[in-house]
Design a protein around this motif. Structure first.
Motif, PDB file in Angstrom:
ATOM      1  N   LEU A  89      41.234  38.599 106.350  1.00 39.11           N
ATOM      2  CA  LEU A  89      41.874  37.838 105.271  1.00 39.11           C
ATOM      3  C   LEU A  89      42.869  38.644 104.451  1.00 39.11           C
ATOM      4  O   LEU A  89      43.555  38.097 103.606  1.00 39.11           O
ATOM      5  CB  LEU A  89      40.816  37.250 104.338  1.00 39.11           C
ATOM      6  N   LYS A 100      25.771  43.065  98.349  1.00 39.97           N
ATOM      7  CA  LYS A 100      24.564  42.239  98.195  1.00 39.97           C
ATOM      8  C   LYS A 100      23.703  42.296  99.454  1.00 39.97           C
ATOM      9  O   LYS A 100      22.479  42.357  99.386  1.00 39.97           O
ATOM     10  CB  LYS A 100      24.948  40.824  97.814  1.00 39.97           C
ATOM     11  N   VAL A 157      31.609  30.011 104.799  1.00 36.07           N
ATOM     12  CA  VAL A 157      32.172  30.119 106.148  1.00 36.07           C
ATOM     13  C   VAL A 157      32.063  28.753 106.853  1.00 36.07           C
ATOM     14  O   VAL A 157      33.018  28.286 107.470  1.00 36.07           O
ATOM     15  CB  VAL A 157      31.456  31.218 106.965  1.00 36.07           C
ATOM     16  N   HIS A 185      30.800  30.367  90.099  1.00 36.08           N
ATOM     17  CA  HIS A 185      31.519  31.584  89.728  1.00 36.08           C
ATOM     18  C   HIS A 185      32.110  31.456  88.325  1.00 36.08           C
ATOM     19  O   HIS A 185      32.401  30.356  87.869  1.00 36.08           O
ATOM     20  CB  HIS A 185      32.634  31.873  90.745  1.00 36.08           C
ATOM     21  N   VAL A 188      36.624  34.986  87.875  1.00 37.13           N
ATOM     22  CA  VAL A 188      36.530  35.132  89.334  1.00 37.13           C
ATOM     23  C   VAL A 188      37.282  33.983  90.023  1.00 37.13           C
ATOM     24  O   VAL A 188      38.075  34.210  90.944  1.00 37.13           O
ATOM     25  CB  VAL A 188      35.050  35.196  89.795  1.00 37.13           C
ATOM     26  N   MET A 228      44.629  33.132  97.135  1.00 38.21           N
ATOM     27  CA  MET A 228      44.829  32.177  98.232  1.00 38.21           C
ATOM     28  C   MET A 228      46.259  32.194  98.780  1.00 38.21           C
ATOM     29  O   MET A 228      46.506  31.870  99.928  1.00 38.21           O
ATOM     30  CB  MET A 228      44.503  30.743  97.783  1.00 38.21           C
TER      31      MET A 228
HETATM   32  C1  1PZ Z   1      40.596  31.490 105.817  1.00 38.99           C
HETATM   33  C2  1PZ Z   1      39.803  31.119 104.652  1.00 38.99           C
HETATM   34  C3  1PZ Z   1      39.763  32.120 103.567  1.00 38.99           C
HETATM   35  C4  1PZ Z   1      38.812  31.762 102.496  1.00 38.99           C
HETATM   36  C5  1PZ Z   1      38.738  32.724 101.422  1.00 38.99           C
HETATM   37  C6  1PZ Z   1      37.689  32.405 100.428  1.00 38.99           C
HETATM   38  C7  1PZ Z   1      37.407  33.575  99.589  1.00 38.99           C
HETATM   39  C8  1PZ Z   1      36.294  33.417  98.626  1.00 38.99           C
HETATM   40  C9  1PZ Z   1      36.172  34.641  97.794  1.00 38.99           C
HETATM   41  C10 1PZ Z   1      34.977  34.704  96.920  1.00 38.99           C
HETATM   42  C11 1PZ Z   1      35.070  35.883  96.001  1.00 38.99           C
HETATM   43  C12 1PZ Z   1      33.834  36.123  95.216  1.00 38.99           C
HETATM   44  C13 1PZ Z   1      34.042  37.237  94.236  1.00 38.99           C
HETATM   45  C14 1PZ Z   1      32.893  37.593  93.381  1.00 38.99           C
HETATM   46  C15 1PZ Z   1      31.928  36.784  93.063  1.00 38.99           C
HETATM   47  C16 1PZ Z   1      30.764  37.173  92.187  1.00 38.99           C
HETATM   48  O1  1PZ Z   1      31.025  36.782  90.886  1.00 38.99           O
HETATM   49  C17 1PZ Z   1      29.542  36.474  92.724  1.00 38.99           C
HETATM   50  C18 1PZ Z   1      28.355  36.482  91.759  1.00 38.99           C
HETATM   51  O2  1PZ Z   1      27.666  37.647  91.813  1.00 38.99           O
HETATM   52  P1  1PZ Z   1      26.427  37.950  90.838  1.00 38.99           P
HETATM   53  O3  1PZ Z   1      26.769  37.457  89.485  1.00 38.99           O
HETATM   54  O4  1PZ Z   1      25.227  37.215  91.385  1.00 38.99           O
HETATM   55  O5  1PZ Z   1      26.233  39.442  90.916  1.00 38.99           O
HETATM   56  N1  1PZ Z   1      29.247  37.074  93.992  1.00 38.99           N
HETATM   57  C19 1PZ Z   1      29.091  36.368  95.100  1.00 38.99           C
HETATM   58  O6  1PZ Z   1      29.112  35.165  95.064  1.00 38.99           O
HETATM   59  C20 1PZ Z   1      28.863  37.122  96.389  1.00 38.99           C
HETATM   60  C21 1PZ Z   1      30.064  37.155  97.276  1.00 38.99           C
HETATM   61  C22 1PZ Z   1      30.277  35.925  98.063  1.00 38.99           C
HETATM   62  C23 1PZ Z   1      31.536  36.020  98.834  1.00 38.99           C
HETATM   63  C24 1PZ Z   1      31.500  35.183 100.007  1.00 38.99           C
HETATM   64  C25 1PZ Z   1      32.757  35.259 100.709  1.00 38.99           C
HETATM   65  C26 1PZ Z   1      32.707  34.647 102.049  1.00 38.99           C
HETATM   66  C27 1PZ Z   1      34.053  34.684 102.674  1.00 38.99           C
HETATM   67  C28 1PZ Z   1      34.126  34.119 104.028  1.00 38.99           C
HETATM   68  C29 1PZ Z   1      35.377  34.482 104.688  1.00 38.99           C
HETATM   69  C30 1PZ Z   1      35.704  33.794 105.933  1.00 38.99           C
END
Ligand code: 1PZ
Length: 210
Positions: free
Chosen positions: A55, A69, A116, A147, A151, A159
């Motif tokens: 990405l 995590k 995903v 979130h 964030v 994006m």
């Molecule tokens: C082609 C498609 C692209 C899609 C891109 C989508 C990107 C999503 C990005 C998410 C960023 C998250 C950043 C940080 C989040 C944190 O605030 C939270 C809460 O944490 P806590 O308060 O519990 O300590 N963290 C999370 O939710 C864990 C991270 C999850 C990220 C998942 C991303 C999956 C991306 C898949 C990509 C194909």
């Protein structure tokens, strides 16, 4: 840690691993074999981080968040054998939702797997070259409600930097046709896993609004 180039078809590896895990989960639901092992779950959940690496730099933070995590859960797997063990432990200590707790990290990793799934569903529903719409819709559905504003704002700004659909499939060593099949398989395999994790919380009267 190994580089992406060592996995010739990352999407195949992910799909096959999730199908295996899905079968295990279905077995548990049918009451045959015990519980889902935490080390086993972590191993499979770690495979999706290959996708973030496609990405670009703007999502490096998301990858690091997810991996951090997951690593914490791998550490926990030295003490706790199953997914339900960590939740039971946090329930007993009133730390289910506490920042950095195992139960909270598991909830976040589960949201990553669901994200995903939502991205794949969006990719199957459009052939748009730009991933901004696909990614925004999936993110809004699965993660944004949980979130913080800061964030969410950073994610939506990022994006605009996503690769194109063609670039993404190329990086995954897939064509439209080959990817389509595998994305469908991931979607069906991930649903029972996600449902299984949710039920671990719900059956202990933990509402999933966080
Ligand atoms: C082609 C498609 C692209 C899609 C891109 C989508 C990107 C999503 C990005 C998410 C960023 C998250 C950043 C940080 C989040 C944190 O605030 C939270 C809460 O944490 P806590 O308060 O519990 O300590 N963290 C999370 O939710 C864990 C991270 C999850 C990220 C998942 C991303 C999956 C991306 C898949 C990509 C194909």
């Amino acid at each position: 840690e190994h580089s992406d180039s060592e996995i010739p078809f990352p999407l195949s590896a992910i799909t096959e691993a999730f199908e295996n895990l899905s079968e295990k989960v279905k077995g548990i639901k049918n009451g045959s074999t015990g519980h889902l092992r935490l080390d086993n779950f972590c191993e499979i959940a770690s495979l999706v981080s290959v996708l973030f690496r496609c990405l670009g730099l703007a999502f490096k933070f998301a990858e690091m968040e997810y991996v951090a995590k997951l690593h914490a859960l791998v550490d926990a797997s030295k003490t706790f054998q199953t997914l339900q063990d960590i939740i039971d432990h946090d329930v007993a200590n009133y730390t289910v939702k506490t920042s950095g707790s195992n139960s909270r990290n598991l909830r976040r990793v589960r949201q990553g797997l669901d994200l995903v799934r939502a991205i794949f569903e969006q990719l199957l529903s459009t052939s748009d070259s730009y991933l901004k719409e696909v990614a925004s819709t999936a993110y809004a559905e699965v993660c944004a409600p949980y979130h913080t504003w800061a964030v969410r704002t950073a994610v939506y700004a990022g994006m605009y930097t996503l690769p194109t659909r063609e670039q993404l499939f190329l990086k995954l060593n897939e064509t439209e046709q080959s990817a389509e099949k595998k994305m469908r398989r991931y979607i069906s395999a991930s649903l029972p896993i996600i449902e299984y994790i949710d039920k671990l919380y719900l059956s202990r009267n933990i509402v999933l609004d966080w």
